[in-house]
Motif scaffolding. Structure first.
Motif, PDB file in Angstrom:
ATOM      1  N   THR A  41       0.864  -1.088   0.075  1.00 31.51           N
ATOM      2  CA  THR A  41      -0.051   0.225   0.342  1.00 31.51           C
ATOM      3  C   THR A  41       1.082   0.700   0.059  1.00 31.51           C
ATOM      4  OG1 THR A  41      -2.054  -1.382   1.229  1.00 31.51           O
ATOM      5  CG2 THR A  41      -1.620   0.985   1.053  1.00 31.51           C
ATOM      6  N   ALA A  42       0.771   2.180  -0.661  1.00 26.04           N
ATOM      7  CA  ALA A  42       1.710   3.538  -1.186  1.00 26.04           C
ATOM      8  C   ALA A  42       0.853   4.590  -0.674  1.00 26.04           C
ATOM      9  CB  ALA A  42       1.993   3.199  -2.750  1.00 26.04           C
ATOM     10  N   GLY A  43       1.370   5.460  -0.542  1.00 26.16           N
ATOM     11  CA  GLY A  43       1.015   7.063   0.220  1.00 26.16           C
ATOM     12  C   GLY A  43       0.783   7.989  -1.078  1.00 26.16           C
ATOM     13  N   VAL A  44      -0.192   8.694  -1.995  1.00 24.74           N
ATOM     14  CA  VAL A  44       0.259   9.540  -3.723  1.00 24.74           C
ATOM     15  C   VAL A  44      -0.067  10.931  -2.965  1.00 24.74           C
ATOM     16  CG1 VAL A  44       1.096   7.325  -4.653  1.00 24.74           C
ATOM     17  CG2 VAL A  44      -1.361   8.054  -4.694  1.00 24.74           C
ATOM     18  N   TRP A  45       0.305  11.306  -3.811  1.00 24.00           N
ATOM     19  CA  TRP A  45      -0.793  12.811  -4.691  1.00 24.00           C
ATOM     20  C   TRP A  45      -0.736  12.897  -5.985  1.00 24.00           C
ATOM     21  CZ3 TRP A  45       4.528  12.857  -2.834  1.00 24.00           C
ATOM     22  CH2 TRP A  45       5.299  13.289  -3.102  1.00 24.00           C
ATOM     23  N   ALA A  46      -1.475  13.550  -6.288  1.00 29.04           N
ATOM     24  CA  ALA A  46      -2.738  13.677  -7.464  1.00 29.04           C
ATOM     25  C   ALA A  46      -0.902  13.843  -8.757  1.00 29.04           C
ATOM     26  CB  ALA A  46      -3.474  15.235  -7.456  1.00 29.04           C
ATOM     27  N   SER A  47       0.102  14.462  -8.629  1.00 26.23           N
ATOM     28  CA  SER A  47       0.765  14.683  -9.257  1.00 26.23           C
ATOM     29  C   SER A  47       1.382  13.571 -10.216  1.00 26.23           C
ATOM     30  CB  SER A  47       1.862  15.738  -9.630  1.00 26.23           C
ATOM     31  OG  SER A  47       2.104  16.269  -8.697  1.00 26.23           O
ATOM     32  N   VAL A  48       1.974  12.694  -8.990  1.00 23.00           N
ATOM     33  CA  VAL A  48       2.786  11.634  -8.299  1.00 23.00           C
ATOM     34  C   VAL A  48       1.820  10.136  -9.405  1.00 23.00           C
ATOM     35  CG1 VAL A  48       3.345   9.988  -7.012  1.00 23.00           C
ATOM     36  CG2 VAL A  48       4.464  12.115  -6.741  1.00 23.00           C
ATOM     37  N   ALA A  49       0.001  10.944  -7.901  1.00 23.01           N
ATOM     38  CA  ALA A  49      -0.546   9.218  -8.645  1.00 23.01           C
ATOM     39  C   ALA A  49      -0.802   9.343 -10.141  1.00 23.01           C
ATOM     40  CB  ALA A  49      -1.665   9.479  -8.605  1.00 23.01           C
ATOM     41  N   SER A  50      -1.129  10.877 -11.158  1.00 18.16           N
ATOM     42  CA  SER A  50      -1.440  10.705 -12.804  1.00 18.16           C
ATOM     43  C   SER A  50      -0.128  10.456 -13.751  1.00 18.16           C
ATOM     44  CB  SER A  50      -2.114  12.479 -12.686  1.00 18.16           C
ATOM     45  OG  SER A  50      -1.600  12.948 -12.444  1.00 18.16           O
ATOM     46  N   GLY A  51       1.019  11.058 -12.915  1.00 12.61           N
ATOM     47  CA  GLY A  51       1.987  11.614 -13.514  1.00 12.61           C
ATOM     48  C   GLY A  51       3.174  10.877 -14.027  1.00 12.61           C
ATOM     49  N   LEU A  52       2.961   9.846 -12.859  1.00 16.53           N
ATOM     50  CA  LEU A  52       4.019   9.006 -13.226  1.00 16.53           C
ATOM     51  C   LEU A  52       4.142   7.036 -12.475  1.00 16.53           C
ATOM     52  CD1 LEU A  52       7.514   8.847 -12.550  1.00 16.53           C
ATOM     53  CD2 LEU A  52       7.290   9.214 -10.113  1.00 16.53           C
ATOM     54  N   LEU A  53       3.406   7.425 -11.251  1.00 15.05           N
ATOM     55  CA  LEU A  53       2.231   5.790 -11.391  1.00 15.05           C
ATOM     56  C   LEU A  53       1.928   5.066 -12.532  1.00 15.05           C
ATOM     57  CD1 LEU A  53       0.603   5.382  -7.595  1.00 15.05           C
ATOM     58  CD2 LEU A  53       3.118   5.083  -8.357  1.00 15.05           C
ATOM     59  N   PRO A  54       0.794   5.256 -13.498  1.00 12.52           N
ATOM     60  CA  PRO A  54       0.382   4.524 -14.282  1.00 12.52           C
ATOM     61  C   PRO A  54       1.720   3.716 -14.722  1.00 12.52           C
ATOM     62  CG  PRO A  54      -0.374   6.673 -14.271  1.00 12.52           C
ATOM     63  CD  PRO A  54       0.688   7.305 -13.630  1.00 12.52           C
ATOM     64  N   ARG A  55       2.548   4.582 -15.568  1.00 17.20           N
ATOM     65  CA  ARG A  55       3.693   3.982 -16.422  1.00 17.20           C
ATOM     66  C   ARG A  55       4.224   2.781 -15.474  1.00 17.20           C
ATOM     67  NH1 ARG A  55       7.469   7.730 -19.993  1.00 17.20           N
ATOM     68  NH2 ARG A  55       5.233   8.898 -20.456  1.00 17.20           N
ATOM     69  N   ALA A  56       4.504   3.412 -14.522  1.00 18.79           N
ATOM     70  CA  ALA A  56       5.068   2.603 -13.729  1.00 18.79           C
ATOM     71  C   ALA A  56       4.604   1.340 -13.188  1.00 18.79           C
ATOM     72  CB  ALA A  56       5.955   3.297 -13.045  1.00 18.79           C
ATOM     73  N   LEU A  57       3.741   1.431 -12.539  1.00 19.31           N
ATOM     74  CA  LEU A  57       2.256   0.128 -12.499  1.00 19.31           C
ATOM     75  C   LEU A  57       1.968  -0.808 -13.385  1.00 19.31           C
ATOM     76  CD1 LEU A  57       0.269   1.494  -9.426  1.00 19.31           C
ATOM     77  CD2 LEU A  57       2.467   0.524  -9.723  1.00 19.31           C
ATOM     78  N   THR A  58       2.168  -0.036 -14.932  1.00 15.71           N
ATOM     79  CA  THR A  58       1.862  -1.176 -15.836  1.00 15.71           C
ATOM     80  C   THR A  58       3.028  -1.738 -16.270  1.00 15.71           C
ATOM     81  OG1 THR A  58       0.372   0.985 -16.899  1.00 15.71           O
ATOM     82  CG2 THR A  58       1.541  -0.916 -18.712  1.00 15.71           C
ATOM     83  N   THR A  59       4.179  -1.157 -15.769  1.00  9.85           N
ATOM     84  CA  THR A  59       5.576  -2.387 -15.833  1.00  9.85           C
ATOM     85  C   THR A  59       6.089  -3.166 -15.477  1.00  9.85           C
ATOM     86  OG1 THR A  59       6.526   0.340 -17.281  1.00  9.85           O
ATOM     87  CG2 THR A  59       7.583  -1.790 -16.305  1.00  9.85           C
ATOM     88  N   LEU A  60       5.494  -2.671 -13.927  1.00  8.81           N
ATOM     89  CA  LEU A  60       5.362  -4.144 -12.555  1.00  8.81           C
ATOM     90  C   LEU A  60       4.371  -4.915 -13.135  1.00  8.81           C
ATOM     91  CD1 LEU A  60       6.938  -4.252 -10.340  1.00  8.81           C
ATOM     92  CD2 LEU A  60       5.093  -2.652  -9.195  1.00  8.81           C
ATOM     93  N   ALA A  61       3.432  -4.353 -13.052  1.00  7.16           N
ATOM     94  CA  ALA A  61       2.269  -5.941 -13.613  1.00  7.16           C
ATOM     95  C   ALA A  61       2.439  -6.594 -14.483  1.00  7.16           C
ATOM     96  CB  ALA A  61       0.726  -5.266 -14.388  1.00  7.16           C
ATOM     97  N   THR A  62       3.282  -5.764 -15.504  1.00  7.16           N
ATOM     98  CA  THR A  62       3.782  -7.220 -16.688  1.00  7.16           C
ATOM     99  C   THR A  62       5.291  -8.087 -15.869  1.00  7.16           C
ATOM    100  OG1 THR A  62       3.184  -5.078 -18.488  1.00  7.16           O
ATOM    101  CG2 THR A  62       4.714  -6.821 -19.240  1.00  7.16           C
ATOM    102  N   ASP A  63       6.091  -7.178 -15.903  1.00 11.71           N
ATOM    103  CA  ASP A  63       6.829  -8.059 -15.207  1.00 11.71           C
ATOM    104  C   ASP A  63       7.612  -8.791 -14.238  1.00 11.71           C
ATOM    105  OD1 ASP A  63       8.491  -6.516 -17.135  1.00 11.71           O
ATOM    106  OD2 ASP A  63       9.552  -5.240 -16.216  1.00 11.71           O
ATOM    107  N   HIS A  64       6.648  -7.884 -13.621  1.00 10.66           N
ATOM    108  CA  HIS A  64       5.814  -8.829 -12.174  1.00 10.66           C
ATOM    109  C   HIS A  64       4.481  -8.845 -11.186  1.00 10.66           C
ATOM    110  CE1 HIS A  64      10.421  -8.772 -11.377  1.00 10.66           C
ATOM    111  NE2 HIS A  64      10.517  -7.513 -11.877  1.00 10.66           N
ATOM    112  N   PRO A  65       4.024 -10.191 -12.463  1.00 11.90           N
ATOM    113  CA  PRO A  65       2.510 -10.017 -12.201  1.00 11.90           C
ATOM    114  C   PRO A  65       1.763 -10.030 -10.633  1.00 11.90           C
ATOM    115  CG  PRO A  65       3.414 -11.763 -13.368  1.00 11.90           C
ATOM    116  CD  PRO A  65       4.434 -10.709 -13.154  1.00 11.90           C
ATOM    117  N   GLY A  66       2.763 -10.777  -9.615  1.00  9.04           N
ATOM    118  CA  GLY A  66       2.681 -11.404  -8.489  1.00  9.04           C
ATOM    119  C   GLY A  66       2.801  -9.867  -7.412  1.00  9.04           C
ATOM    120  N   VAL A  67       3.226  -8.482  -7.519  1.00  8.59           N
ATOM    121  CA  VAL A  67       3.387  -7.850  -7.096  1.00  8.59           C
ATOM    122  C   VAL A  67       1.972  -6.801  -6.961  1.00  8.59           C
ATOM    123  CG1 VAL A  67       4.983  -5.038  -5.928  1.00  8.59           C
ATOM    124  CG2 VAL A  67       5.769  -7.950  -6.406  1.00  8.59           C
TER     125      VAL A  67
END
Length: 307
Positions: free
Chosen positions: A96-122
């Motif tokens: 569980t991560a703490g975020v704010w709006a600009s991180v959630a919209s500007g950084l996380l989508p790309r990072a979590l998409t990559t993470l789901a592809t490379d490490h689907p267990g996380v």
């Protein structure tokens, strides 16, 4: 006697915060839910654990004893979870991560998409908090990690129980109504006569921008005090004033806002903070790697090795 870890966390927060309302806010529950769970904990142990003194509460002797053991129990549970994660062939974890709006919209989508592809267990779940609150929520165990910020004009105090890893470096830019300032770049001093739209002075962002303006020789004339960057940018688009916006905040920019570079850069770093006791969790470092890669792809990378 069976002790619920869930209720022990609530007791620990009550001890730290001093009121049921504050403990509930820290844990993202309603005050009534926390009160009910603490009442059940008292029934479980067969002792009164706290007394109300006006709006605040004070732990009884039994409450103090149980809280002391709760700290040890919860630390042991975290160590056990970390050890189990290290025994698995493929990393499987929920963070569980703490975020704010600009991180959630500007950084996380790309990072979590990559993470789901490379490490689907996380799996990463997020909670949006004010940037000022994220590190404390990690320290208190409500979050596994959080994004935190530090400004060049406003360094932050740091908790030694937390580890901080820089993942991005951003510039702040002037955000003005389209066509309001012909020519670029501008200095902060060029904006001295403008009406400002800015977060309050108790926020990291609001305080940092005020200090930067003061160092440029003026006090900003604040017409609108708002907490959300998206709200501030919408008001800029409506011609109500100017503000500053970070690189990641540009993802929130509406039509009608022109972004103008500053001649004297105001910088901020975005880091991930986690409990030092969690440093051996493989899932945590996989998330950090994914977020760093996303930041680097956007030209915001920071060369800071993992601890």
């Amino acid at each position: 006697m069976e002790l619920s870890l869930h209720r022990l966390r609530m007791l620990r927060e009550l001890h730290r915060r001093g009121t049921v309302t504050a403990a509930a806010a820290a844990l993202n529950y309603t005050a009534s839910a926390v009160s009910q769970q603490l009442a059940q904990l008292e029934r479980d142990v067969g002792s009164k654990l706290f007394e109300r003194l006006g709006r605040r509460v004070q732990l009884t002797e039994a409450g103090e004893v149980l809280t002391e053991h709760a700290e040890e129990i919860l630390r042991s549970v975290e160590r056990a979870a970390n050890a189990l994660e290290n025994t698995k062939g493929g990393v499987v974890a929920r963070l569980t991560a703490g975020v704010w709006a600009s991180v959630a919209s500007g950084l996380l989508p790309r990072a979590l998409t990559t993470l789901a592809t490379d490490h689907p267990g996380v799996e990463v779940r997020t909670r949006e908090l004010a940037p000022e609150d994220t590190a404390g929520a990690v320290r208190d165990g409500a979050l596994d990690f959080s994004f935190v910020i530090e400004y060049s004009d406003y360094p932050m105090p740091w908790d030694p129980a937390l580890t901080k890893v820089v993942i991005a470096v951003e510039r702040l830019h002037a955000a003005v109504p389209t066509g309001a300032l012909p020519g670029a770049p501008v200095s902060l001093a060029d904006l001295a006569d403008q009406r400002w739209i800015l977060a309050g002075p108790r926020s990291h962002f609001g305080r940092a921008v005020r200090l930067a303006c003061q160092r440029s020789g003026f006090e900003p004339k604040i017409s609108h005090e708002v907490g959300e960057q998206a709200t501030a940018l919408a008001m800029v688009a409506a011609g109500l004033g100017v503000t500053l916006v970070s690189d990641l905040g540009l993802s929130l920019r509406p039509d009608g806002v022109e972004v103008v570079p500053l001649t004297e850069p105001v910088m901020r770093t975005v880091s991930i903070a986690y409990r030092t006791s969690s440093a051996t969790r493989p899932s945590l470092h996989l998330v950090i790697d994914a977020v760093r890669a996303a930041a680097a792809e956007q030209g915001l990378g920071a060369a800071s090795p993992l601890p």
